[in-house]
Design a protein around this motif. Structure first.
Motif, PDB file in Angstrom:
ATOM      1  N   GLU A 171     109.544 -56.213  67.412  1.00 54.42           N
ATOM      2  CA  GLU A 171     109.672 -54.884  68.029  1.00 54.42           C
ATOM      3  C   GLU A 171     108.547 -53.976  67.585  1.00 54.42           C
ATOM      4  O   GLU A 171     107.925 -53.297  68.409  1.00 54.42           O
ATOM      5  N   THR A 196     105.284 -55.045  69.188  1.00 42.87           N
ATOM      6  CA  THR A 196     105.199 -54.680  70.605  1.00 42.87           C
ATOM      7  C   THR A 196     104.909 -53.199  70.749  1.00 42.87           C
ATOM      8  O   THR A 196     104.102 -52.808  71.600  1.00 42.87           O
ATOM      9  N   THR A 197     105.560 -52.374  69.926  1.00 41.67           N
ATOM     10  CA  THR A 197     105.306 -50.928  70.033  1.00 41.67           C
ATOM     11  C   THR A 197     103.850 -50.626  69.774  1.00 41.67           C
ATOM     12  O   THR A 197     103.231 -49.848  70.501  1.00 41.67           O
ATOM     13  N   PHE A 209     101.677 -51.739  72.701  1.00 40.01           N
ATOM     14  CA  PHE A 209     101.877 -50.880  73.867  1.00 40.01           C
ATOM     15  C   PHE A 209     101.224 -49.520  73.671  1.00 40.01           C
ATOM     16  O   PHE A 209     100.678 -48.946  74.605  1.00 40.01           O
ATOM     17  N   GLU A 210     101.292 -49.010  72.436  1.00 37.45           N
ATOM     18  CA  GLU A 210     100.648 -47.724  72.146  1.00 37.45           C
ATOM     19  C   GLU A 210      99.180 -47.781  72.502  1.00 37.45           C
ATOM     20  O   GLU A 210      98.644 -46.892  73.164  1.00 37.45           O
ATOM     21  N   PHE A 268      98.633 -48.095  76.149  1.00 40.26           N
ATOM     22  CA  PHE A 268      99.080 -46.900  76.844  1.00 40.26           C
ATOM     23  C   PHE A 268      98.009 -45.826  76.870  1.00 40.26           C
ATOM     24  O   PHE A 268      97.880 -45.075  77.834  1.00 40.26           O
ATOM     25  N   GLY A 284      98.196 -45.521  80.578  1.00 39.06           N
ATOM     26  CA  GLY A 284      99.220 -44.551  80.927  1.00 39.06           C
ATOM     27  C   GLY A 284     100.414 -45.200  81.576  1.00 39.06           C
ATOM     28  O   GLY A 284     100.910 -46.225  81.124  1.00 39.06           O
ATOM     29  N   ASN A 285     100.882 -44.607  82.672  1.00 43.16           N
ATOM     30  CA  ASN A 285     102.087 -45.112  83.309  1.00 43.16           C
ATOM     31  C   ASN A 285     101.886 -46.479  83.936  1.00 43.16           C
ATOM     32  O   ASN A 285     102.854 -47.165  84.245  1.00 43.16           O
ATOM     33  N   LEU A 297     101.223 -48.950  82.582  1.00 43.89           N
ATOM     34  CA  LEU A 297     101.736 -49.950  81.629  1.00 43.89           C
ATOM     35  C   LEU A 297     102.807 -50.793  82.282  1.00 43.89           C
ATOM     36  O   LEU A 297     102.923 -52.000  82.050  1.00 43.89           O
ATOM     37  N   LYS A 298     103.583 -50.162  83.146  1.00 40.82           N
ATOM     38  CA  LYS A 298     104.646 -50.887  83.835  1.00 40.82           C
ATOM     39  C   LYS A 298     104.059 -52.008  84.691  1.00 40.82           C
ATOM     40  O   LYS A 298     104.605 -53.097  84.753  1.00 40.82           O
ATOM     41  N   PHE A 343     103.594 -61.357  76.279  1.00 39.08           N
ATOM     42  CA  PHE A 343     102.676 -61.283  75.158  1.00 39.08           C
ATOM     43  C   PHE A 343     103.102 -62.280  74.099  1.00 39.08           C
ATOM     44  O   PHE A 343     104.260 -62.377  73.771  1.00 39.08           O
TER      45      PHE A 343
END
Lengths: 187, 311
Positions: free
Chosen positions: A6, A9-10, A13-14, A17, A21-22, A24-25, A45
């Motif tokens: 976890e 992954t954070t 993603f940071e 991101f 930005g959005n 990411l989805k 990943f």
């Protein structure tokens, strides 16, 4: 090879991101048409030897047949974890980021080479720049012919850029495609 | 073990192993015909094993013929080394402490487990031919015509439950029979404890105690033996402390620690990782995790944008 924690992954993603930005989805839920299954799979990943790879699920399933010692790489390597535990994005994530970038900068042909040698982007070399850039944002650097050259961190906002003198740094260099030649051994 | 069939294969039926020492490989290792050759040769070897198996004497059971395999003849390597020090001389049960720097190098030897000398009861039982019988937990109580447990609350032959003890001709007049019963029991218990300690001493003398019992035994006075009590290494001590900790209800978490004693290492897995590929039919935890974290970011960004707009 294992999926990310976890915390890991954070962190990943940071970093992504900042550039994307959005969108990411889009990256996370990209349908992949590799593999013989009729329905499109997903991209995911995976961590192998402190490098983070962006792979399609069908490829992951096949890669489980290779032992951890023999597995060198799979899919696209988007970044690696340093010995101290911090995560850096590498050049091979450029395609992924460029496709979904929020903040872009276009360079004049004269200053392309300077950037490719690893220098920062000066105001004199700027061709175009997208609006609403905040200092500290991730920026993808393109040439005038829309070829992605690398990425970096914005030093000034778009407003401030206009008032800057021509030798002021606009984008701090992080990664460029010249690294394919310079850091061939480390990739 | 050689077989007297066509080819001379080396067979180890105990391990179900067949080896062809005289194999030549005409084709290079990377060609497809190499694989075929390997398969045919392998079939011949398996056939040899099967032939031996069917030639062994078999007993008939309900599932089919049962064959007892002979003991294996191949020596497999041991996980732990035998009792030898670096100089190749056998060192039986001898651990030098760190004071003896001038002599051999100091290290902890892991031993082959020694056979325990039989206890006094075991010797007696062997002599008399007494077999061990398993005791039931629930026993029939004649007095109450009920099934009661053998030990514990409401047990079968509880000393406190006896209402009347009949006087015998051999009893003295002023003696309390209930107190006498308690006394007798105490004496029996004491005798048993003495026997137990004596058994431990003989086992310690023979060097056959496991490490957690060794620690307890160092408190006993072992008189008349020349061998110094073996010093237990740091690792073994830690293991013993862990063992003792697990016998507490809270797993040793609140035990008083000596100064310098480290907290116990976390048992079990240190890191729980998700499976690499989601199991068939089970929930894909990794996908859920990525989606959750991705959404968190998106929401955060939207929140930040709103804050910017307000400002």
């Amino acid at each position: 090879m294992r999926p990310l924690d976890e915390n890991e992954t954070t962190v990943v993603f940071e970093k992504i991101f900042k550039f994307v930005g959005n969108n990411l989805k889009n990256i996370v839920e990209n349908p992949s048409h590799e593999g013989p299954e009729p329905e499109p799979g997903r991209y995911c990943f995976r961590l192998q030897k402190s490098r983070v790879y962006y792979v399609s699920e069908s490829l992951v399933k096949r890669a489980t047949n290779i032992s951890r010692k023999s597995l060198v790489s799979l899919g696209t390597c988007i970044g690696k974890y340093t010995h101290a535990g911090s995560f850096h994005l590498t050049i091979m994530s450029l395609n992924l980021l460029a496709a979904n970038a929020k903040h872009k900068v276009w360079l004049k042909p004269t200053s392309e080479m300077s950037f490719l040698y690893g220098n920062h982007v000066l105001k004199g070399g700027l061709g175009r720049i997208t609006d609403s850039i905040v200092p500290g944002d991730g920026v993808v650097v393109f040439s005038m012919s829309d070829v992605p050259l690398g990425f970096g961190i914005a030093a000034k906002s778009t407003q401030d850029c206009r008032k800057l003198d021509p030798n002021g740094i606009v984008v701090l260099h992080q990664v460029d495609i010249g690294e394919y030649l310079r850091d061939e051994d480390e990739l | 073990m050689d077989m007297e069939t066509d080819q001379i294969y080396q067979l180890d039926v105990g391990n179900l192993l067949a080896f062809n020492p005289s194999r030549r490989f005409p084709s290079p290792p990377s060609s497809r015909s190499f694989v075929k050759e390997c398969v045919t040769e392998g079939t011949k070897l398996v056939q040899a094993i099967a032939d031996t198996l069917f030639n062994l004497s078999s007993t008939e059971t309900s599932d089919g013929p049962l064959v007892q395999l002979p003991p294996p003849s191949t020596k497999l390597p041991r996980e732990r080394h035998t009792e030898q020090n670096l100089f190749g001389r056998p060192v039986r049960g001898f651990v030098k402490s760190f004071e003896c720097i001038t002599s051999m190098l100091t290290f902890f030897v892991s031993l082959l487990p020694r056979p325990k000398p039989p206890t006094k009861w075991e010797e007696f039982a062997l002599k008399k031919g007494i077999q061990k019988r398993k005791k039931d937990k629930i026993v029939y109580d004649e007095t109450t015509d009920q099934f009661k447990r053998r030990h514990g609350y409401d047990r079968v032959n509880d000393d406190n439950d006896i209402p009347i003890i009949e006087a015998k001709a051999s009893d003295e007049p002023g003696e309390d029979p209930f107190a006498k019963r308690l006394d007798d029991k105490k004496k029996r218990v004491g005798k048993q404890e003495k026997n137990r300690l004596q058994n431990l001493k003989t086992a310690a003398k023979a060097g056959a105690l496991p490490s957690h019992v060794q620690l307890a035994v160092t408190a006993l006075p072992i008189s008349g033996t020349k061998t110094r009590p073996q010093k237990i290494g740091k690792e073994a001590l830690g293991d013993v402390a862990g063992l003792a900790a697990t016998s507490t209800a809270s797993g040793g978490k609140f035990d008083k620690k000596l100064p310098g004693e480290k907290p116990p290492k976390k048992q079990g897995k240190h890191h729980k990782y998700l499976p690499v590929v989601p199991r068939y039919g089970m929930v894909d935890e990794e996908k859920e995790q990525t989606n959750k974290l991705g959404d968190k970011h998106v929401q955060r960004q939207e929140g930040e944008e709103e804050v910017r707009k307000i400002r």
